[in-house]
Design an enzyme around this catalytic site. Structure first.
Site, PDB file in Angstrom:
ATOM      1  N   GLY A  47       0.788  -1.230   0.000  1.00  0.00           N
ATOM      2  CA  GLY A  47       0.000   0.000   0.000  1.00  0.00           C
ATOM      3  C   GLY A  47       0.818   1.277   0.000  1.00  0.00           C
ATOM      4  N   HIS A  48       2.142   1.177   0.038  1.00  0.00           N
ATOM      5  CA  HIS A  48       2.997   2.379   0.135  1.00  0.00           C
ATOM      6  C   HIS A  48       4.136   2.298  -0.859  1.00  0.00           C
ATOM      7  CE1 HIS A  48       5.470   5.512   2.165  1.00  0.00           C
ATOM      8  NE2 HIS A  48       4.304   5.915   2.618  1.00  0.00           N
ATOM      9  N   PHE A  49       4.005   2.542  -2.040  1.00  0.00           N
ATOM     10  CA  PHE A  49       2.830   2.887  -2.824  1.00  0.00           C
ATOM     11  C   PHE A  49       2.736   1.904  -3.974  1.00  0.00           C
ATOM     12  CE2 PHE A  49       4.501   6.882  -1.077  1.00  0.00           C
ATOM     13  CZ  PHE A  49       3.405   7.324  -0.363  1.00  0.00           C
ATOM     14  N   VAL A  54       7.943   2.587  -1.653  1.00  0.00           N
ATOM     15  CA  VAL A  54       8.836   3.408  -0.835  1.00  0.00           C
ATOM     16  C   VAL A  54       8.620   3.015   0.624  1.00  0.00           C
ATOM     17  CG1 VAL A  54       9.397   5.756  -0.081  1.00  0.00           C
ATOM     18  CG2 VAL A  54       8.747   5.341  -2.458  1.00  0.00           C
TER      19      VAL A  54
END
Length: 144
Positions: A47-49, A54
């Protein structure tokens, strides 16, 4: 100097929140160097990203805090062996470059001092010799 099995004897953290793989150097009461290998399998990358992974800055701080906790633990007397280390403060956090899958973090923490049971550290995170993050941290021991 400490492998993952020895680290897990000191820290209560476990996957997916154990963010240090190895301790390479320890100068008791002074400094410590830890290693974290960052892989695409880290759960936070989902989810990041998506499409642009990252490592979250907050996890860089947590990785520094875990390495600092190991230094405080190995630098203290036997009375802390039944206690847990709590991260209690952060100042001057800066994030210089993004951390991506395939990076190897070199987490360098220096003990600035310990007053009234509060340890003070200054920390730096490097990837391939380049500074990616830094912060001043505080930690203490408490009963479980």
């Amino acid at each position: 100097m400490l492998d993952i099995n020895e680290i897990m004897k000191v820290l209560p953290h476990r996957y997916p929140f154990l963010l240090v793989d190895r301790i390479e150097e320890v100068e008791t009461g002074k400094r410590i160097v830890g290693i974290k290998n960052v892989t695409i399998n880290e759960p936070f990358f989902q989810g990041h990203f998506p499409g642009h992974p990252v490592m979250p800055g907050v996890l860089l701080i947590e990785a520094m805090a875990q390495v600092a906790a190991i230094l405080a633990y190995v630098s203290s007397d036997e009375s802390v062996r039944s206690k847990v280390t709590y991260f209690v403060g952060i100042d001057n956090a800066r994030f210089r470059k993004p951390v991506v899958p395939g990076d190897q973090l070199r987490l360098e923490l220096e003990a600035v001092g310990c007053k009234r049971g509060i340890w003070n550290f200054t920390g730096k995170v490097q990837v391939a010799g380049k500074l990616v993050a830094e912060a001043d941290l505080k930690a203490t021991f408490a009963d479980k």
